[in-house]
Design an enzyme around this catalytic site. Structure first.
Site, short mmCIF file in Angstrom:
data_model
loop_
_atom_site.label_atom_id
_atom_site.label_comp_id
_atom_site.label_asym_id
_atom_site.label_seq_id
_atom_site.Cartn_x
_atom_site.Cartn_y
_atom_site.Cartn_z
N ARG A 119 -1.77 -17.47 10.90
CA ARG A 119 -2.67 -16.64 11.52
C ARG A 119 -2.44 -15.46 12.08
O ARG A 119 -2.68 -14.58 13.02
CB ARG A 119 -4.14 -17.25 12.57
CG ARG A 119 -5.10 -17.61 11.53
CD ARG A 119 -6.37 -18.72 11.82
NE ARG A 119 -6.64 -19.09 11.53
CZ ARG A 119 -6.45 -20.59 11.89
NH1 ARG A 119 -5.85 -21.52 12.31
NH2 ARG A 119 -7.38 -21.59 10.55
N LYS B 218 -0.14 -1.06 5.35
CA LYS B 218 -0.71 -1.75 4.05
C LYS B 218 0.28 -2.48 3.81
O LYS B 218 1.63 -3.17 3.48
CB LYS B 218 -1.16 -0.81 2.82
CG LYS B 218 -2.29 -0.03 3.60
CD LYS B 218 -2.27 0.79 2.14
CE LYS B 218 -4.06 1.93 2.05
NZ LYS B 218 -3.39 2.63 1.20
N GLU C 245 7.20 10.44 -3.17
CA GLU C 245 6.44 10.63 -2.65
C GLU C 245 6.43 11.44 -1.05
O GLU C 245 5.64 11.69 -0.41
CB GLU C 245 6.40 8.49 -1.69
CG GLU C 245 6.28 7.54 -2.92
CD GLU C 245 4.43 7.22 -2.60
OE1 GLU C 245 4.04 8.37 -1.59
OE2 GLU C 245 4.05 6.46 -2.92
N LYS D 241 2.70 10.77 8.21
CA LYS D 241 2.09 9.44 7.77
C LYS D 241 1.62 9.11 9.25
O LYS D 241 0.40 8.97 9.10
CB LYS D 241 3.39 8.42 7.06
CG LYS D 241 2.09 7.37 7.37
CD LYS D 241 3.05 6.35 5.53
CE LYS D 241 1.55 5.17 5.14
NZ LYS D 241 2.17 4.61 3.91
N GLU E 48 -8.51 3.33 6.13
CA GLU E 48 -8.55 4.21 5.17
C GLU E 48 -10.28 4.31 5.23
O GLU E 48 -10.06 4.33 4.60
CB GLU E 48 -7.89 3.69 4.09
CG GLU E 48 -7.48 4.42 2.54
CD GLU E 48 -6.73 4.05 1.04
OE1 GLU E 48 -7.27 3.87 0.68
OE2 GLU E 48 -5.36 3.38 2.07
N ARG F 292 -7.20 8.96 5.90
CA ARG F 292 -6.27 7.89 5.13
C ARG F 292 -6.16 7.87 3.67
O ARG F 292 -4.57 7.79 3.05
CB ARG F 292 -5.81 6.79 5.72
CG ARG F 292 -5.24 5.87 5.11
CD ARG F 292 -4.21 4.49 6.38
NE ARG F 292 -3.38 3.98 5.80
CZ ARG F 292 -2.21 3.09 6.22
NH1 ARG F 292 -2.94 2.56 7.33
NH2 ARG F 292 -1.74 2.77 5.40
N ASN G 134 -3.22 8.31 -0.64
CA ASN G 134 -3.18 7.93 -2.59
C ASN G 134 -3.39 9.17 -3.40
O ASN G 134 -3.88 9.19 -4.86
CB ASN G 134 -4.19 7.33 -2.65
CG ASN G 134 -4.29 6.05 -1.82
OD1 ASN G 134 -3.61 5.12 -1.71
ND2 ASN G 134 -4.91 5.86 -0.83
N HIS H 214 -2.02 8.40 -7.14
CA HIS H 214 -2.11 7.07 -7.46
C HIS H 214 -3.32 6.36 -7.88
O HIS H 214 -2.97 5.48 -8.71
CB HIS H 214 -2.30 5.99 -5.60
CG HIS H 214 -1.14 6.59 -5.23
ND1 HIS H 214 -0.11 7.31 -4.00
CD2 HIS H 214 -0.34 5.40 -4.31
CE1 HIS H 214 0.90 7.23 -4.14
NE2 HIS H 214 0.75 6.14 -3.88
N HIS I 47 -1.38 4.09 -10.76
CA HIS I 47 -1.52 2.58 -10.65
C HIS I 47 -1.79 2.15 -11.92
O HIS I 47 -2.07 0.76 -12.74
CB HIS I 47 -2.30 2.31 -9.57
CG HIS I 47 -2.10 2.60 -7.83
ND1 HIS I 47 -3.19 2.30 -7.15
CD2 HIS I 47 -0.63 2.55 -7.67
CE1 HIS I 47 -2.03 2.32 -6.25
NE2 HIS I 47 -0.86 2.32 -6.55
N HIS J 110 7.25 2.54 -9.59
CA HIS J 110 5.53 3.00 -8.63
C HIS J 110 5.85 4.53 -8.58
O HIS J 110 5.23 5.29 -8.66
CB HIS J 110 5.95 2.62 -7.60
CG HIS J 110 4.79 2.50 -6.26
ND1 HIS J 110 3.49 3.12 -7.11
CD2 HIS J 110 4.70 3.44 -5.31
CE1 HIS J 110 2.55 3.52 -5.71
NE2 HIS J 110 4.14 4.01 -4.92
#
Length: 370
Positions: A128, A150, A192, A234, A244, A248, A252, A255, A259, A272
């Protein structure tokens, strides 16, 4: 301590809890254990790496840690985006359980974005939650995936659909590790970097236009400048919106399209950053068709990606295929796709209001003819 090292802080405060952490950027940082030791609650760590990075840098890191009395176990995973899945994640859990790793055993991610995402998700979920450190070895990971918390894995139906927000205790970006990075992966990371200028800082974008040749040629000063400014941008955004819920999402840019490309081609066929580059061109074309930016801005954006040696044309699929894949994106809300668009170079915005006809025209325009 390396005098040329620069440090950017990610400021995260919730109530009385301070989860802020430093990002150290510079040359020759991998063996500087004084950067790591304050963040290790136990004299034992588990280093997660892959079959490509491990032979290059694992011994250096382990030797440096052992010199400070820190024992380490090695977890070496297969390399590649196609291994960012539940099966590979289980290899981490199995090794941690077999070695009886405890809640104070820090997981160190030594590698690119795939290793960082896998290790971070393992850290978030093993017992955990255990401490987590990022040592990114690719440009893309140093400027993007290692910062912000992330973590996650891919699913056959969508990229990064299973994961958690889980912040590292420190990020150590040693630009010397970029010396062994293949040219293709270096360029993928630059995608990026360009994104940050487009969404937030026109002056940085202009600096990139002037210095792109130096970046591609791996000029150390240019690389460290680009890494530092990218991390600053960032860090500012993550501090304002960790999970997000708002600003935030601007990170993307490109993206949603990117994606879809990665999924359609098969994870790992396009890197990527390559998919994001083509996706940003698609987002810019969509912005032009919505009369948010003009043709001159669009050409500047195309040109900078060309200078970086990145794709500016998307692979050809049916528009319906793109639509169905984009609807699997985790940013979809109440069945509506969410697009990050450009108001101008240096300023991005979010919109749900994109007519299907204009989106279809954008897809057709941006796809390869063959």
């Amino acid at each position: 301590m390396n005098n040329s090292m620069q440090t950017v802080r990610v400021e995260l405060h919730s109530g009385d809890e301070d989860r802020s952490y430093p990002i150290h950027i510079g040359k020759g940082l991998l063996a500087q254990t004084d950067l790591l030791l304050p963040h290790l609650p136990q004299k034992r760590v588990a280093i997660v790496t892959n079959t490509t990075v491990g032979p290059l840098y694992l011994a250096l890191l382990r030797t440096a840690l052992e010199g400070q009395g820190i024992a380490s176990i090695e977890i070496t995973l297969p390399d590649g985006e196609d291994h960012k899945n539940g099966q590979t994640l289980n290899l981490i859990y199995e090794a941690l359980l077999a070695q009886r790793c405890e809640r104070k055993t820090t997981l160190i991610a030594l590698g690119g974005g795939v290793i960082g995402d896998l290790t971070g998700f393992a850290a978030a979920t093993y017992l955990r939650g255990v401490p987590f450190v990022q040592i990114p070895t690719t440009l893309l990971a140093q400027v993007d995936s290692s910062v912000g918390g992330k973590t996650g894995i891919n699913h056959p139906l969508g990229k990064n659909m299973i994961g958690a927000f889980y912040q590292p205790r420190v990020v150590i970006a040693d630009s010397d590790t970029l010396n062994t990075l293949p040219d293709r992966e270096l360029r993928a990371g630059i995608a990026e970097v360009i994104k940050y200028g487009l969404i937030r800082d026109v002056q940085f974008f202009e600096w990139l236009e002037l210095n792109m040749i130096r970046l591609v040629a791996r000029d150390p000063d240019a690389l460290n400048t680009a890494i530092r400014r990218s991390c600053e941008i960032k860090a500012e955004i993550v501090a304002a919106d960790e999970r997000e819920g708002g600003v935030r999402s601007l990170l993307n840019l490109g993206h949603t399209f990117g994606h879809a490309i990665e999924n359609a081609m098969g994870y790992g066929v396009w890197l990527h950053g390559e998919a994001v580059a083509a996706g940003i061109i698609m987002a810019a074309e969509l912005s032009r068709r919505l009369k948010l930016i003009n043709e001159y801005d669009l050409e500047r954006i195309r040109r900078i990606f060309q200078l970086a040696g990145l794709p500016i044309v998307a692979p050809k699929f049916l528009s319906e295929d793109y639509f169905s894949l984009m609807k699997l994106d985790k940013k979809v809300e109440e069945g509506r796709m969410r697009f990050i668009l450009l108001n101008k170079i240096g300023k991005a915005m979010m919109s749900h209001e994109v007519p299907t006809s204009i989106l279809t025209e954008t897809l057709v325009t941006c796809m390869a003819n063959e």
